[in-house]
Structure formats: structure tokens, C-alpha cells
Enzyme design. Structure first.
Site, PDB file in Angstrom:
ATOM      1  CE  LYS A 281      96.779  45.182 103.611  1.00  0.00           C
ATOM      2  NZ  LYS A 281      97.814  44.551 104.432  1.00  0.00           N
ATOM      3  NE  ARG A 355      96.806  34.454 108.106  1.00  0.00           N
ATOM      4  CZ  ARG A 355      97.845  34.827 108.849  1.00  0.00           C
ATOM      5  NH1 ARG A 355      98.036  34.277 110.028  1.00  0.00           N
ATOM      6  NH2 ARG A 355      98.690  35.732 108.410  1.00  0.00           N
TER       7      ARG A 355
HETATM    8  N1  BES Z   1      97.851  40.946 101.547  1.00  0.00           N
HETATM    9  C1  BES Z   1      98.527  41.055 102.775  1.00  0.00           C
HETATM   10  C2  BES Z   1     100.001  40.660 102.689  1.00  0.00           C
HETATM   11  C3  BES Z   1     100.893  41.492 101.776  1.00  0.00           C
HETATM   12  C4  BES Z   1     101.716  42.462 102.310  1.00  0.00           C
HETATM   13  C5  BES Z   1     100.940  41.248 100.425  1.00  0.00           C
HETATM   14  C6  BES Z   1     102.549  43.190 101.484  1.00  0.00           C
HETATM   15  C7  BES Z   1     101.779  41.979  99.595  1.00  0.00           C
HETATM   16  C8  BES Z   1     102.587  42.946 100.139  1.00  0.00           C
HETATM   17  C9  BES Z   1      97.875  40.165 103.839  1.00  0.00           C
HETATM   18  O1  BES Z   1      96.523  39.950 103.699  1.00  0.00           O
HETATM   19  C10 BES Z   1      98.069  40.844 105.143  1.00  0.00           C
HETATM   20  O2  BES Z   1      97.553  41.917 105.306  1.00  0.00           O
HETATM   21  N2  BES Z   1      98.793  40.204 106.051  1.00  0.00           N
HETATM   22  C11 BES Z   1      99.051  40.751 107.321  1.00  0.00           C
HETATM   23  C12 BES Z   1      98.967  39.648 108.335  1.00  0.00           C
HETATM   24  C13 BES Z   1      99.003  40.121 109.754  1.00  0.00           C
HETATM   25  C14 BES Z   1      97.743  40.898 110.081  1.00  0.00           C
HETATM   26  C15 BES Z   1      99.128  38.917 110.651  1.00  0.00           C
HETATM   27  C16 BES Z   1     100.446  41.365 107.305  1.00  0.00           C
HETATM   28  O3  BES Z   1     101.338  40.798 106.674  1.00  0.00           O
HETATM   29  O4  BES Z   1     100.630  42.429 107.896  1.00  0.00           O
HETATM   30 ZN    ZN Z   2      95.387  41.509 104.624  1.00  0.00          ZN
END
Ligand code: BES
Ligand code: ZN
Ligand code: ZN
Length: 501
Positions: A281, A355
Site C-alpha cells: 500500500k 477475501r
Molecule cells: N483492508 C483493505 C480495505 C480497506 C480500505 C479497509 C480502507 C479500510 C479502509 C483491503 O484489504 C484492501 O486492501 N482492499 C483493496 C482491494 C483491491 C486490491 C482490489 C482496496 O480496496 O484497495
Molecule cells: Zn488489503
């Protein structure tokens, strides 16, 4: 985290022993300043009237006035508007008491007394419970590392009743509300604890304590990496493999005293820190990622409440706890893993890890043959884009269950919006080389493709999925009774749901 003591008494507000007295007033078209102060004791009536007139007080929702006076204990009277009685809900009561507690903190009070605001068609027991929950949540502070944060907390709140015949019901509400608020605040503490402390092992230890407190009807099974391997949980373990903190798969069980056919499985995403893994991230998006176990925290919060309320339904709590880290052992984009239901998954983005953990957690839940499954997960940033920070996304394969969740959330004061499991979008998670891919081929509809992915693991069980990425963690205070940080989102809805299914 200790709760303030709450009493229900048949007593006049101005006779109550408290530092600050709270009087809430309905507004709306019928509002009249003179009438509003008519019942006040001589001591404060004139001052109240003067200030209300000067400030043009209309008793709008959360509008407030502080009147200083001296009488026994009490040093201030706080008048708070409730808005129109016609449109008042339980949330109005929670908001009102949240504002009141905030003012009491500012005034350095240690105790407050409040008269219960009951609109013409309102039920005093429901309102009492809303006031109790709102007050306990507003009084919460995360003070594990800074005791000063908790220094302003209240010691006592008295609910003043005009009528003695309501006393027993109101005291029951106090008990129930305290149990719920404790569960929510437990969840908030778990989310607020930094991720180097709240590891999968620490979650397991917390679950051990909660189950011990919950009494003889509760048990906990903790599966370690090897046991999960034997169960074929290749998706979940893939997420955990990059971290130095070992995975812990938690299964909490509550069996009621009296036999029941109803069996609820509650699954919580328990990623104790989400760095994104090798699909790392950006720094700014990683800052709050200790909150990625908020679903797990809600499950543990729920079990804290269950221990106290002993409901008549069998409940399973399932948490596949892991940390998502990049390392020489971490999963790579392109890796293909196999979940415990036999489905293969092509991992194209290691940041879509929730997921993967849920695939095995949901399969485990299905094998328990529950009458309903509810999962809570901080799953997609897309859900926060769609619904903002305060509203969770609901997806479900069962209309009746979805309706129950919506009703439960409404009563609990948690905001939810129903989103579709659109069949045509299922093609977006089809892979050329495996049964599924862990991200959609399109960058649109990310919340829905995540929901569709989860659906691949619930078979025919009635299932509801709550994407709580927005409301699980507030970067700025939300409303009057929830401050910054972990919100404990989901606990209140789940408790209401127990009564609805
Ligand atoms: N934990 C994150 C989602 C999240 C984002 C939670 C902001 C709380 C606040 C999740 O694991 C994630 O990183 N999702 C990705 C999915 C994408 C790679 C398809 C996202 O939302 O960017
Ligand atoms: Zn994630
Ligand atoms: Zn995540």
C-alpha cells in the site's frame, strides 16, 4: 476500560445527586420558550429564559445551553434540544446524551443526571437503553498509552424517572444497555491497540479471556498453522505466510441452556495489519491499517455481550487471524492457492487479502451447518468511496436475512446500505488458470466483485456480508457519541439481530 455506573431512580431531576443536570427539550413548530421553562425551579428559570431568548434557542437537535447555578451537588444545568418530537428516533436520544456527556467532560463533571425524553409514542425502556448505550460510548476513551485521555470520564449517571411503575423495566434496560456498550467498547479497544501488540496471538488470548468470562456455555478452539494446513486452508494461510506472526484461527461457540434449532455463525475479518503485502500500500493508505481486524473485534465484542445476556440461540464466532506482510516468504502476484472447499484462486493483488482469509473462514462456517451466516469485514476501499465513512455495505443471498440485518442495524443506530450481488459481474472474477481471481478485471464495482468472490464460499447457506471498511474506524469524530478511532461497528447490529432471527 471501565464503564460509568448508571442508576435508574424515581426522583425529580433537581433532587438528583449529580454535578451536572441534563434536561432535553423537544423543539418543532409547537416549541415555546416560556412553556419550556415553566416547569423549572425558581432558581434557574429566569437564567434559562434569558439565555434561551438571547441565543434564540429553538430546541433543534443537539442545540445546547449551559446554565450555571448552585444547589447541593449540582453546579450546572444543560438544556439540550431534541428537534421535532414527531421525527425523533432512538438515535435522537443517543445523539442528545452524547452531546450531554461531551459538555459534562468539558465542565469537569464526574456525575450527571438526566430526565428521559419520551416522545408521545415512545417506549421508555427503549429510550433508556439508547441513553445508556449513547452515554457509555460517548464516555469511552482509549487511554492505554495516555492515561490523561481517560481522566475526564464520568463515574455516574442517574436516569430520573417521573413514574415509579417504569422503574423495573428501565433498570432492565440499564443492564442490557451496559452489556451492549461494554461489547462495543471492547471492540473499540481491540481496534485501537497498535498492530504490533494486537497480533493474531493476542487476538487468540483475548478470545480466551472473553470465553472464560462468558461462563460454562462458551468454548474456544484455536487452530494453529499446522491444523489449518490439515483442513486445506490454502487461501487463508497464503495471507499469513509473509508475516513473522503466526496465524491463529479462532472458533468461539456459545450454546444456550435450552436447546434451539437456530444456529448463527458470525465471521469477522481478522487481518491484524494490512500492509498490502508485496502489492504494498502507499504510505498514506497504510496508516490506519491496524483497523483491518475490526470485523474480528466485532465478533469478540459480540461474545462479550452474549456472555452477559445469555441469548436463546446457538452462536459461532469465526476469525481467521493473520497479518499481511511483504517478505521473502510472502505470496506473490501470480501465485495460485487452493481454499478448503477445493476452489483454486489466482492471486493477482496481494492487497486483496481479506477475501482470501474469509474464503476459508466462510467454508469453515458452512461446515457447521448454520441457519444463517453473517460476516463483517473491512474489505474494500471502494465501499468507502461509494458510501463514505459512516455507512456499511450489505450484500446477501437471502432477502429475509438481509431485511433482518437492515432492521437490526436501524434499531441499533448503525448505518447500512443494501448493495447487489449482480450475477453479470461474476465474470469479472473468472480466471484463465484457476477457478477465481482475487481481484476484478475491471477497476469498477470493487465492493460488489469482493462480495461475489465471498459468495463462492457460502454454498446455499443464508448469508449476509457487511463491508465495514468505512464505519469501522473514524479518522474524525462521527456524531456526538463516537469519537475518533475504532467504533466497534457491528456489535450493536449483531446483538439486535439475535433478537430478530
Ligand atoms: N483492508 C483493505 C480495505 C480497506 C480500505 C479497509 C480502507 C479500510 C479502509 C483491503 O484489504 C484492501 O486492501 N482492499 C483493496 C482491494 C483491491 C486490491 C482490489 C482496496 O480496496 O484497495
Ligand atoms: Zn488489503
Ligand atoms: Zn485488508
Amino acid at each position: 476500560m471501565t464503564n460509568m455506573n448508571i442508576l435508574g431512580e424515581k426522583i425529580d431531576l433537581f433532587s438528583a445527586k449529580a454535578d451536572v443536570l441534563i434536561l432535553s427539550i423537544f423543539g418543532g413548530v409547537a416549541f415555546n420558550v416560556e412553556a419550556a421553562v415553566a416547569g423549572l425551579p425558581e432558581l434557574v428559570r429566569k437564567g434559562a429564559l434569558r439565555q434561551m431568548k438571547t441565543l434564540d434557542f429553538q430546541a433543534k437537535s443537539n442545540e445546547s445551553i449551559v446554565i450555571e447555578f448552585e444547589q447541593g451537588h449540582a453546579h450546572s444545568l444543560v438544556l439540550i434540544g431534541l428537534g421535532d418530537a414527531e421525527t425523533a428516533t432512538l438515535e435522537t436520544a443517543r445523539e442528545m446524551i452524547g452531546t450531554a456527556v461531551g459538555i459534562a467532560h468539558r465542565l469537569g463533571a464526574k456525575s450527571i443526571a438526566v430526565e428521559l425524553p419520551v416522545p408521545p409514542d415512545g417506549d421508555i425502556a427503549d429510550i433508556a437503553e439508547a441513553i445508556v448505550v449513547g452515554a457509555q460510548l460517548a464516555d469511552y476513551a482509549f487511554d492505554a498509552y495516555k492515561p490523561k485521555n481517560g481522566a475526564k470520564r464520568l463515574k455516574e449517571m442517574t436516569l430520573c424517572l417521573k413514574n415509579g411503575r417504569d422503574l423495573i423495566r428501565v433498570r432492565k434496560s440499564v443492564e442490557h444497555g451496559n452489556a451492549v456498550a461494554t461489547g462495543v467498547n471492547v471492540a473499540r479497544d481491540l481496534v485501537n491497540m497498535p498492530a504490533h501488540i494486537m497480533t493474531p496471538t493476542a487476538l487468540a488470548e483475548t478470545a480466551t479471556l472473553i470465553v472464560k468470562e462468558g461462563g460454562k456455555n462458551m468454548t474456544l478452539k484455536v487452530l494453529d498453522r499446522e491444523e489449518c494446513e490439515l483442513l486445506g486452508m490454502g487461501a487463508y494461510l497464503a495471507v499469513a505466510q509473509g508475516s513473522d506472526h503466526p496465524p491463529k484461527f479462532l472458533h468461539l461457540t456459545y450454546t444456550p441452556e435450552r436447546a434451539t434449532r437456530k444456529r448463527l455463525a458470525v465471521v469477522g475479518k481478522g487481518v491484524t495489519f494490512d500492509s498490502g503485502g508485496l502489492s504494498l500500500k502507499p504510505a498514506d493508505s497504510m496508516v490506519t491499517m491496524k483497523c483491518d481486524m475490526a470485523g474480528a473485534a466485532a465478533v469478540l465484542g459480540l461474545f462479550t455481550v452474549i456472555g452477559q445476556l445469555q441469548p436463546r440461540i446457538e452462536i459461532h464466532g469465526i476469525i481467521a487471524a493473520a497479518e499481511n506482510m511483504p517478505s521473502g516468504r510472502a505470496i506473490r502476484p501470480g501465485d495460485i492457492v487452493k481454499a478448503s472447499n477445493g476452489k483454486t484462486i489466482e492471486i493477482l493483488n496481494t492487497d486483496a487479502e481479506g477475501r482470501l482469509t474469509l474464503a476459508d473462514a466462510l467454508t469453515y462456517a458452512v461446515n457447521l451447518k448454520p441457519t444463517a451466516i453473517v460476516d463483517l469485514a473491512t474489505l474494500t476501499g471502494a465501499c468507502v468511496v461509494a458510501l463514505g465513512e459512516e455507512i456499511a455495505g450489505l450484500m446477501s443471498n437471502d432477502e429475509v436475512l438481509a431485511e433482518s440485518v437492515l432492521l437490526a442495524a436501524g434499531d441499533a443506530g448503525e448505518k447500512v446500505w443494501h448493495m447487489p450481488l449482480e450475477k453479470r459481474y461474476a465474470s469479472l472474477i473468472e480466471s484463465d488458470v484457476a477457478d477465481l481471481r482475487n481481484i476484478g478485471t475491471s477497476r469498477y464495482g470493487g465492493t460488489l466483485t469482493a462480495g461475489l468472490f465471498l459468495q463462492e464460499f457460502v454454498e446455499n447457506s443464508p448469508w449476509a456480508h457487511l463491508d465495514i471498511a468505512g464505519p469501522a474506524f473514524f479518522e474524525k469524530p462521527g456524531g456526538s457519541y463516537l469519537g475518533k478511532g475504532g467504533t466497534g461497528y457491528g456489535v450493536r447490529t449483531l446483538v439486535e439481530l439475535l433478537e430478530k432471527i
